[in-house]
Design a protein around this motif. Structure first.
Motif, mmCIF file in Angstrom:
data_model
loop_
_atom_site.group_PDB
_atom_site.id
_atom_site.type_symbol
_atom_site.label_atom_id
_atom_site.label_comp_id
_atom_site.label_asym_id
_atom_site.label_seq_id
_atom_site.Cartn_x
_atom_site.Cartn_y
_atom_site.Cartn_z
ATOM 1 N N GLY B 75 1.869 4.401 8.411
ATOM 2 C CA GLY B 75 3.028 5.293 8.331
ATOM 3 C C GLY B 75 3.174 5.983 6.989
ATOM 4 O O GLY B 75 4.256 6.486 6.659
ATOM 5 N N ASP B 76 2.105 6.039 6.211
ATOM 6 C CA ASP B 76 2.181 6.747 4.930
ATOM 7 C C ASP B 76 2.545 8.207 5.148
ATOM 8 O O ASP B 76 2.290 8.773 6.212
ATOM 9 C CB ASP B 76 0.803 6.709 4.242
ATOM 10 C CG ASP B 76 0.694 5.540 3.279
ATOM 11 O OD1 ASP B 76 1.727 4.946 2.927
ATOM 12 O OD2 ASP B 76 -0.437 5.221 2.885
ATOM 13 N N ASP B 77 3.093 8.803 4.119
ATOM 14 C CA ASP B 77 3.427 10.229 4.154
ATOM 15 C C ASP B 77 4.475 10.565 5.202
ATOM 16 O O ASP B 77 4.410 11.609 5.866
ATOM 17 C CB ASP B 77 2.155 11.087 4.350
ATOM 18 C CG ASP B 77 1.195 10.957 3.159
ATOM 19 O OD1 ASP B 77 1.670 10.632 2.051
ATOM 20 O OD2 ASP B 77 0.004 11.168 3.336
ATOM 21 N N HIS B 78 5.424 9.663 5.369
ATOM 22 C CA HIS B 78 6.641 9.967 6.122
ATOM 23 C C HIS B 78 7.815 9.740 5.182
ATOM 24 O O HIS B 78 7.729 8.947 4.251
ATOM 25 C CB HIS B 78 6.774 9.063 7.350
ATOM 26 C CG HIS B 78 5.769 9.385 8.426
ATOM 27 N ND1 HIS B 78 4.511 8.838 8.443
ATOM 28 C CD2 HIS B 78 5.842 10.214 9.493
ATOM 29 C CE1 HIS B 78 3.842 9.322 9.484
ATOM 30 N NE2 HIS B 78 4.622 10.150 10.140
ATOM 31 N N ALA B 79 8.928 10.424 5.456
ATOM 32 C CA ALA B 79 10.112 10.255 4.606
ATOM 33 C C ALA B 79 10.582 8.796 4.685
ATOM 34 O O ALA B 79 10.332 8.087 5.664
ATOM 35 C CB ALA B 79 11.216 11.203 5.051
ATOM 36 N N LEU B 80 11.260 8.347 3.634
ATOM 37 C CA LEU B 80 11.546 6.925 3.452
ATOM 38 C C LEU B 80 12.211 6.266 4.653
ATOM 39 O O LEU B 80 11.754 5.215 5.133
ATOM 40 C CB LEU B 80 12.398 6.727 2.188
ATOM 41 C CG LEU B 80 12.463 5.294 1.660
ATOM 42 C CD1 LEU B 80 11.105 4.777 1.230
ATOM 43 C CD2 LEU B 80 13.432 5.195 0.488
ATOM 44 N N ALA B 81 13.295 6.866 5.160
ATOM 45 C CA ALA B 81 14.034 6.241 6.266
ATOM 46 C C ALA B 81 13.164 6.189 7.523
ATOM 47 O O ALA B 81 13.125 5.174 8.227
ATOM 48 C CB ALA B 81 15.321 7.023 6.532
ATOM 49 N N ASP B 82 12.460 7.264 7.775
ATOM 50 C CA ASP B 82 11.532 7.325 8.911
ATOM 51 C C ASP B 82 10.467 6.241 8.763
ATOM 52 O O ASP B 82 10.158 5.488 9.698
ATOM 53 C CB ASP B 82 10.900 8.732 8.931
ATOM 54 C CG ASP B 82 9.975 8.952 10.128
ATOM 55 O OD1 ASP B 82 10.067 8.193 11.115
ATOM 56 O OD2 ASP B 82 9.156 9.896 10.082
ATOM 57 N N TRP B 83 9.917 6.140 7.586
ATOM 58 C CA TRP B 83 8.857 5.174 7.304
ATOM 59 C C TRP B 83 9.348 3.740 7.559
ATOM 60 O O TRP B 83 8.704 2.964 8.268
ATOM 61 C CB TRP B 83 8.393 5.348 5.849
ATOM 62 C CG TRP B 83 7.344 4.377 5.365
ATOM 63 C CD1 TRP B 83 6.062 4.264 5.820
ATOM 64 C CD2 TRP B 83 7.493 3.401 4.331
ATOM 65 N NE1 TRP B 83 5.395 3.271 5.128
ATOM 66 C CE2 TRP B 83 6.247 2.732 4.213
ATOM 67 C CE3 TRP B 83 8.539 3.022 3.475
ATOM 68 C CZ2 TRP B 83 6.032 1.709 3.282
ATOM 69 C CZ3 TRP B 83 8.316 2.017 2.548
ATOM 70 C CH2 TRP B 83 7.078 1.367 2.454
ATOM 71 N N LEU B 84 10.526 3.441 6.992
ATOM 72 C CA LEU B 84 11.067 2.085 7.150
ATOM 73 C C LEU B 84 11.469 1.809 8.590
ATOM 74 O O LEU B 84 11.067 0.805 9.175
ATOM 75 C CB LEU B 84 12.273 1.883 6.227
ATOM 76 C CG LEU B 84 11.950 1.729 4.736
ATOM 77 C CD1 LEU B 84 13.228 1.722 3.922
ATOM 78 C CD2 LEU B 84 11.149 0.447 4.483
ATOM 79 N N ASN B 85 12.270 2.711 9.164
ATOM 80 C CA ASN B 85 12.866 2.437 10.476
ATOM 81 C C ASN B 85 11.880 2.574 11.630
ATOM 82 O O ASN B 85 11.971 1.845 12.611
ATOM 83 C CB ASN B 85 14.063 3.364 10.714
ATOM 84 C CG ASN B 85 15.188 3.054 9.731
ATOM 85 O OD1 ASN B 85 15.472 1.882 9.458
ATOM 86 N ND2 ASN B 85 15.793 4.086 9.178
ATOM 87 N N ASN B 86 10.949 3.506 11.504
ATOM 88 C CA ASN B 86 10.053 3.751 12.634
ATOM 89 C C ASN B 86 8.661 3.164 12.461
ATOM 90 O O ASN B 86 7.889 3.103 13.400
ATOM 91 C CB ASN B 86 9.950 5.256 12.898
ATOM 92 C CG ASN B 86 11.314 5.826 13.270
ATOM 93 O OD1 ASN B 86 12.075 5.179 13.985
ATOM 94 N ND2 ASN B 86 11.617 7.016 12.767
ATOM 95 N N TYR B 87 8.340 2.746 11.254
ATOM 96 C CA TYR B 87 7.015 2.176 11.044
ATOM 97 C C TYR B 87 7.084 0.721 10.573
ATOM 98 O O TYR B 87 6.592 -0.172 11.237
ATOM 99 C CB TYR B 87 6.216 3.042 10.052
ATOM 100 C CG TYR B 87 5.828 4.381 10.650
ATOM 101 C CD1 TYR B 87 4.618 4.525 11.316
ATOM 102 C CD2 TYR B 87 6.682 5.477 10.577
ATOM 103 C CE1 TYR B 87 4.259 5.739 11.895
ATOM 104 C CE2 TYR B 87 6.330 6.698 11.151
ATOM 105 C CZ TYR B 87 5.113 6.822 11.807
ATOM 106 O OH TYR B 87 4.774 8.005 12.378
ATOM 107 N N ILE B 88 7.716 0.510 9.422
ATOM 108 C CA ILE B 88 7.632 -0.820 8.799
ATOM 109 C C ILE B 88 8.472 -1.872 9.552
ATOM 110 O O ILE B 88 7.939 -2.904 9.992
ATOM 111 C CB ILE B 88 8.042 -0.757 7.311
ATOM 112 C CG1 ILE B 88 7.096 0.191 6.542
ATOM 113 C CG2 ILE B 88 8.029 -2.143 6.685
ATOM 114 C CD1 ILE B 88 5.627 -0.175 6.576
ATOM 115 N N PHE B 89 9.770 -1.627 9.710
ATOM 116 C CA PHE B 89 10.634 -2.656 10.308
ATOM 117 C C PHE B 89 10.194 -3.073 11.720
ATOM 118 O O PHE B 89 10.146 -4.280 12.014
ATOM 119 C CB PHE B 89 12.104 -2.201 10.315
ATOM 120 C CG PHE B 89 12.705 -2.033 8.944
ATOM 121 C CD1 PHE B 89 12.216 -2.733 7.837
ATOM 122 C CD2 PHE B 89 13.787 -1.182 8.735
ATOM 123 C CE1 PHE B 89 12.774 -2.576 6.566
ATOM 124 C CE2 PHE B 89 14.358 -1.018 7.472
ATOM 125 C CZ PHE B 89 13.852 -1.712 6.389
#
Lengths: 440, 440
Positions: B75-89
């Motif tokens: 999920g690199d190169d996505h905006a922070l909230a998108d990255w956290l909510n849609n990829y990392i969490f």
């Protein structure tokens, strides 16, 4: 077919097909001759097992001073004027041809080891540098850097410009264009308009590229404005310096107008973030330059200011610094940074139809990276791993025009042991006498 | 004598004798037992030829999340909230013990390969992480990160704090202190004062260290000021969080008063420049922190935000960013950066009498780097080459308490092939199903 990379992850740098998994990439007569997910019918002389490996275009280092490898780390952590006047300049006074050659070969070995296949170099003793480029098999855009303070400068009579002419006649186009000779004005503050006009005219008339240090420091920018009422980019434009293909190294302090000018003139900014940070010059606003339509490429600067020539470092820093200073985590993407190191660099060198992407008919300037090491696993996205997690140390093989120049710790065209012996026996005693070097 | 490094360049990190050339460094029963420019009389079981090599104290990575190796580049190169909510969490929701162990072992392998001998980790599934630290031979200060939003939180009844208690009872002091369990509050904005009081009290009463994310983003700093009228450093101080040895990760937005508070309280700032830049948090003003008397150490942050655990990268960036943002090319020296990675890190971990320098009686936590490669030649100053030109890739051997854990591509305590098989067979299918991973 001479070489076949089989079953490899190919990062092509072609926008519509950036990554081909399980690719077969063939090389014939120095060119890329085959790309497919199916193995070719034709036999290859050498098949390189690409499982776990990533293949990408060789990197283009658009600003360095190769022989300064001999000064790597010398006088570090001293204030700029002290560093230059008491460490760098007195040592540079001692150069001779023989020392330059050893130092250049060391610099090229380092480039090849870290996956650079083409290098833009600005220094003096450029005939020796060309000789080393010729021997080593790397590609080079080589310039004789011109610094002239005398008011009676005349292009036809001055040593640096005559060296440029000799260099041009002897080396330009060598080995089917592997060496390109370029003109160079060191910087606005180290010469004057007679010089700029003379050098620019010669470059334009002979179709040579141009290399200039531009707006590296705030002081350079401000003192130029004070002298001329114009910025370095603007005053050099008056002398037609940008009327030929040109690279402007550093560009830390460009104004918006400078960026627009460079975008119009097609001048490439060479971003050298390691050097700009270490020497406290500042951080070049590359996001803005890109938005204004400029071509941005990457450079390491010389090994005395950066202190290595691993272009993976500025590639990663390009994204990191842009994100960190714009407070935008997607200000520049990994893909854009990878382009700066390849496609944009090739364009800066006038080699865009020759290298910078993996496509049929292009020169086989290729590097293969080992992606089986812990820090590159897992690989959710090869481009992300290349830019954010990898390093030049992951390069396993470097090939220029289909010829392997570096593989697994071995240099095929440079006798590294001989170069190191030469450093020990000749270069360091000549330049440093008994002191300054502990562990060559 | 178990091991003797012979004829090596030893970078001791002792101020009065920072570099010993041609050194003989002996190791007996896990401790450094001999340092001299003369060979010892005593025979050693193993003699390591140190010619062309540099020996230095193992590096201390003071902030990471080891299992996040599985999310490297995802999920690199996505905006922070998108990255956290849609990829990392969503991926972190899928963890189980087995997956955590494989990911942690991969993370530790990477640390060892890059010369880190002690690591401060903040995550959950911490019992599994301790198990991996125990097996691998690395040193670890391990915490169970506490995030609690419910108002009825009570230390005695809440899962995260009970996990801390269990972890403390089971692992604290394991193997003669190789594992240290620490308390952890994830951050000010992910809990409240009942939590802070409870965790702080437990840490103080049991002599445990503390790990907290502090002032990582501008938004965190500002919203805390809005909520409490105090900064995160100040509000946590009210709850006695800093009354025990503590590390504050990031510290990008500390105020001058925060710095003075941390200096008084002995709180270490863990500078994570790679992560702070990539995620667009900003640049921590470490020069100011040092001037105010704070201890500054280094961290890579987790491999999903940095994206590797090579501590040489933040070590170099510490100097570069400080120079580039203060416009002072000697704002921080290479020697100071090397201290952040060793001495200051050991202090942050409460291990200053145990490791971080090469001195008799200290644990033999040592790394040996190969200085015979082109990018490290010449070597005018080993400390300059270590900080500005080297990389974790140059590490040839990593030893903790005299035991070799990594050497020349081989891991002596981790079966890397088995870990990679486990990634392929279990971790990636569990966490990513059929997608997200191309080339494990």
């Amino acid at each position: 077919m001479d070489t076949l990379f089989s079953n490899i992850t190919a990062v092509t740098m072609i926008d519509k097909l950036p990554v081909i998994y399980g690719a077969y990439v063939g090389v014939t007569d120095g060119k890329i001759s085959y790309i497919s997910q199916q193995p070719p019918q034709e036999q290859a002389e050498r098949v390189i097992d690409g499982r776990g490996m990533v293949l990408m275009p060789g990197m283009v280092n658009c600003h360095t001073h190769l022989p300064m490898s001999a000064l790597r780390g010398y006088g570090d952590d001293h204030a700029l004027a002290d560093w230059l006047n008491n460490y760098i300049f007195p040592r540079e006074d001692k150069w001779d041809s023989r020392a330059i050659r050893a130092a250049t070969l060391l610099g090229i070995a380092e480039c090849l080891r870290f996956g650079t296949t083409s290098v833009t170099d600005m220094y003096y003793f450029s005939d020796d540098i060309c000789q080393c480029v010729a021997e080593s098999g790397i590609k080079g855009n080589i310039s004789r850097c011109v610094t002239v303070f005398e008011e009676d400068y005349c292009f036809d009579k001055h040593v640096p410009s005559q060296e440029l002419v000799a260099l041009h006649e002897k080396w330009h186009g060598y080995d089917n264009g592997r060496i390109q000779v370029e003109a160079s004005i060191h910087a606005e503050y180290t010469s004057h308009d007679k010089v700029w006009h003379g050098i620019a005219e010669y470059a334009i008339n002979n179709g040579l590229g141009m290399q200039v240090h531009v707006s590296e420091t705030k002081d350079e920018q401000e003192s130029c404005l004070e002298r001329y009422g114009l910025t370095p980019a603007q005053i050099l434009d008056v002398s037609h310096v940008w009327d030929t293909r040109a690279v402007a190294a550093h560009c830390v302090w460009l104004t918006d107008e400078d960026m627009e000018l460079f975008a119009r003139r097609g001048v490439t900014a060479v971003h050298c973030p390691n050097s700009n940070l270490k020497l406290a010059s500042g951080i070049a606003p590359i996001k803005k330059m890109i938005d204004k339509g400029m071509n941005v490429a990457l450079g390491t600067d010389g090994p005395s200011s950066s202190n290595n020539t691993d272009l993976f470092e500025p590639m990663k820093l390009a994204v990191l610094l842009s994100n960190g200073t714009t407070y935008d985590p997607v200000s520049i993407t990994a893909q854009e940074a990878l382009k700066m190191a390849t496609v944009n660099g090739a364009k800066a060198q006038g080699r865009e139809n020759e290298c910078g992407v993996i496509a049929p008919g292009m020169d086989a300037d290729l590097i293969m990276l080992d992606f089986t090491q812990p820090h590159l696993i897992p690989c959710h996205n090869p481009i992300s791993n290349l830019v954010y997690a990898a390093s030049g140390h992951d390069v396993k093989l470097t090939m220029v025009r289909g010829k392997v120049l570096y593989e697994d710790g071995n240099f095929l065209t440079i006798d590294l042991q001989k170069v190191l012996q030469e450093f020990h026996d000749y270069v360091l005693p000549l330049m440093f006498g008994g002191e300054g070097e502990a562990n060559a």
